[in-house]
Design an enzyme around this catalytic site. Structure first.
Site, PDB file in Angstrom:
ATOM      1  N   HIS A  14      -4.230  -8.800   3.702  1.00 43.87           N
ATOM      2  CA  HIS A  14      -5.679  -8.682   3.825  1.00 43.87           C
ATOM      3  C   HIS A  14      -6.145  -9.393   5.094  1.00 43.87           C
ATOM      4  O   HIS A  14      -5.703 -10.508   5.389  1.00 43.87           O
ATOM      5  CB  HIS A  14      -6.381  -9.300   2.618  1.00 43.87           C
ATOM      6  CG  HIS A  14      -6.322  -8.450   1.396  1.00 43.87           C
ATOM      7  ND1 HIS A  14      -6.409  -8.963   0.117  1.00 43.87           N
ATOM      8  CD2 HIS A  14      -6.174  -7.108   1.250  1.00 43.87           C
ATOM      9  CE1 HIS A  14      -6.326  -7.975  -0.765  1.00 43.87           C
ATOM     10  NE2 HIS A  14      -6.194  -6.847  -0.098  1.00 43.87           N
ATOM     11  N   ARG A  65      -0.415  -2.256  -6.862  1.00 39.73           N
ATOM     12  CA  ARG A  65      -0.789  -3.286  -5.872  1.00 39.73           C
ATOM     13  C   ARG A  65      -1.797  -4.264  -6.488  1.00 39.73           C
ATOM     14  O   ARG A  65      -1.677  -5.483  -6.326  1.00 39.73           O
ATOM     15  CB  ARG A  65      -1.362  -2.612  -4.627  1.00 39.73           C
ATOM     16  CG  ARG A  65      -1.851  -3.570  -3.537  1.00 39.73           C
ATOM     17  CD  ARG A  65      -2.157  -2.773  -2.271  1.00 39.73           C
ATOM     18  NE  ARG A  65      -3.017  -3.473  -1.344  1.00 39.73           N
ATOM     19  CZ  ARG A  65      -2.592  -4.334  -0.424  1.00 39.73           C
ATOM     20  NH1 ARG A  65      -1.304  -4.615  -0.346  1.00 39.73           N
ATOM     21  NH2 ARG A  65      -3.430  -4.920   0.403  1.00 39.73           N
ATOM     22  N   TYR A  96     -10.009 -10.392  -6.898  1.00 42.32           N
ATOM     23  CA  TYR A  96      -9.106 -10.584  -8.029  1.00 42.32           C
ATOM     24  C   TYR A  96      -9.470 -11.802  -8.863  1.00 42.32           C
ATOM     25  O   TYR A  96      -9.020 -11.929  -9.997  1.00 42.32           O
ATOM     26  CB  TYR A  96      -7.662 -10.699  -7.532  1.00 42.32           C
ATOM     27  CG  TYR A  96      -7.210  -9.438  -6.853  1.00 42.32           C
ATOM     28  CD1 TYR A  96      -6.911  -8.292  -7.586  1.00 42.32           C
ATOM     29  CD2 TYR A  96      -7.126  -9.367  -5.461  1.00 42.32           C
ATOM     30  CE1 TYR A  96      -6.536  -7.122  -6.961  1.00 42.32           C
ATOM     31  CE2 TYR A  96      -6.740  -8.198  -4.831  1.00 42.32           C
ATOM     32  CZ  TYR A  96      -6.452  -7.079  -5.577  1.00 42.32           C
ATOM     33  OH  TYR A  96      -6.089  -5.921  -4.955  1.00 42.32           O
ATOM     34  N   HIS A 147      -1.754   2.270  -6.012  1.00 39.38           N
ATOM     35  CA  HIS A 147      -2.681   1.178  -5.737  1.00 39.38           C
ATOM     36  C   HIS A 147      -2.938   0.334  -6.981  1.00 39.38           C
ATOM     37  O   HIS A 147      -3.245  -0.860  -6.866  1.00 39.38           O
ATOM     38  CB  HIS A 147      -3.992   1.724  -5.178  1.00 39.38           C
ATOM     39  CG  HIS A 147      -4.591   0.829  -4.128  1.00 39.38           C
ATOM     40  ND1 HIS A 147      -3.997   0.603  -2.903  1.00 39.38           N
ATOM     41  CD2 HIS A 147      -5.719   0.072  -4.131  1.00 39.38           C
ATOM     42  CE1 HIS A 147      -4.730  -0.229  -2.191  1.00 39.38           C
ATOM     43  NE2 HIS A 147      -5.778  -0.573  -2.912  1.00 39.38           N
ATOM     44  N   LYS A 180      -2.185  -2.314   7.889  1.00 38.27           N
ATOM     45  CA  LYS A 180      -3.331  -1.741   8.594  1.00 38.27           C
ATOM     46  C   LYS A 180      -3.479  -2.383   9.957  1.00 38.27           C
ATOM     47  O   LYS A 180      -3.249  -3.579  10.135  1.00 38.27           O
ATOM     48  CB  LYS A 180      -4.612  -1.954   7.774  1.00 38.27           C
ATOM     49  CG  LYS A 180      -4.696  -1.085   6.527  1.00 38.27           C
ATOM     50  CD  LYS A 180      -6.038  -1.259   5.847  1.00 38.27           C
ATOM     51  CE  LYS A 180      -6.193  -0.312   4.669  1.00 38.27           C
ATOM     52  NZ  LYS A 180      -7.507  -0.472   4.001  1.00 38.27           N
ATOM     53  N   ARG A 227       0.857  -1.183   0.000  1.00 33.29           N
ATOM     54  CA  ARG A 227       0.000   0.000   0.000  1.00 33.29           C
ATOM     55  C   ARG A 227       0.896   1.237   0.000  1.00 33.29           C
ATOM     56  O   ARG A 227       2.081   1.167   0.349  1.00 33.29           O
ATOM     57  CB  ARG A 227      -0.886   0.018   1.253  1.00 33.29           C
ATOM     58  CG  ARG A 227      -1.824  -1.175   1.387  1.00 33.29           C
ATOM     59  CD  ARG A 227      -2.627  -1.071   2.672  1.00 33.29           C
ATOM     60  NE  ARG A 227      -3.585  -2.150   2.827  1.00 33.29           N
ATOM     61  CZ  ARG A 227      -3.336  -3.287   3.484  1.00 33.29           C
ATOM     62  NH1 ARG A 227      -2.148  -3.472   4.054  1.00 33.29           N
ATOM     63  NH2 ARG A 227      -4.262  -4.223   3.586  1.00 33.29           N
TER      64      ARG A 227
END
Length: 306
Positions: free
Chosen positions: A276, A253, A285, A250, A179, A155
């Site tokens: 994730h 990514r 995806y 992004h 995150k 990210r």
């Protein structure tokens, strides 16, 4: 308790207990303040977050929708922030009922992630590798940013926070703080590892970080590169390499994940590499992969030519 104190305590909770990044905390607070400001305007200045009703929440969502300033996905994200605020207030005993009971998310259209096709990305990589030998420091830095984003699936915020201590001694792996302050390990390709090591050596030799700054990507003043600078630099380089459509960190990514999936990588492994929290975020995806399979089927199956 006034609204300012409520939001302040919510900020402390997000930072200390949930361990959200400063940027994430700022986004949550902005949304909470937006709801409080709307309530004050709608009620003539007497609105209290602790006394809000479900009717207030619904009226606020309607106002956001009718303003035309935000798409449904953005409204859902904003509402999710305020929903988290009230979940916290209920936990603390500051509100007695769930004002979000019966409040559902707006319907959104499902958009496939934008990515750079294999053949175009191969051209980008070739150009990036050539620029890594440039005599201009900024050109080398921008090329290395694109290379790291694409080969590691990072990210934007993760890229700007890379420091020397995040690498293994032999530069074979990178420790990424994602995150929620979650840490993951990402393997590095040999060529990428060599270029990163060379980048640190050049930073030191050129003395552009006099204060002992250990960040990999630096500005001309020797400070960690800003998010906006990364966005501009990456977009400019991708366009110069002939990439069409959206150009951003992004997108690289998304490209990382899509190319891994198309080449046979397991979805769980991609989830781990990307950091994730759930497999649902990674499964988006598979839609790109199905689209590719449809194209192959239409081209190759003899009955599809009817």
């Amino acid at each position: 308790m006034d609204n300012g104190e409520v939001i302040g305590r919510f900020a402390d909770y997000l930072a200390a207990e949930r361990r959200y990044s400063p940027l994430t905390v700022r986004n949550y607070l902005r949304d909470a303040e937006r709801f409080a400001a709307w309530g004050a305007e709608a009620s003539g200045g007497t609105f209290s977050l602790c006394e809000a009703r479900s009717e207030d929440v619904r009226s606020w969502i309607v106002a956001l929708s009718e303003s035309g300033d935000m798409c449904s996905a953005s409204i859902n994200r904003t509402v999710a922030s305020v929903r988290s605020l009230y979940r916290y207030l209920r936990r603390e005993g500051l509100v007695a009922r769930d004002v979000f009971a019966g409040v559902s998310s707006l319907r959104t259209s499902r958009r496939l992630p934008t990515f750079v096709p294999d053949n175009r990305m191969a051209c980008v990589v070739r150009e990036v590798l050539e620029r890594l030998d440039s005599g201009d420091g900024r050109t080398r830095r921008d090329a290395l940013m694109v290379l790291v984003l694409y080969t590691c699936g990072l990210r934007l915020a993760e890229l700007t926070e890379i420091r020397r201590d995040d690498f293994a001694a032999d530069f074979s792996t990178l420790r990424v703080r994602g995150k929620g302050d979650k840490v993951r390990m990402v393997p590095l390709l040999d060529r990428v590892a060599r270029e990163i090591k060379r980048g640190f050596e050049r930073n030191s030799a050129e003395n552009i970080c006099p204060n002992g700054e250990k960040s990999l990507f630096l500005s001309s003043r020797g400070c960690p590169v800003s998010r906006s600078d990364v966005q501009r630099s990456v977009a400019r380089l991708l366009r110069e390499c002939g990439v069409q459509g959206k150009c951003s960190p992004h997108v690289l990514r998304h490209t990382f994940a899509t190319h891994l999936l198309n080449d046979g990588a397991d979805l769980r492994e991609i989830q781990e590499l990307m950091g994730h929290a759930s497999l649902k975020a990674t499964q988006v995806y598979t839609h790109n992969d199905i689209a590719r399979l449809r194209q192959v089927y239409a081209t190759a199956h003899p009955r599809s030519r009817k």
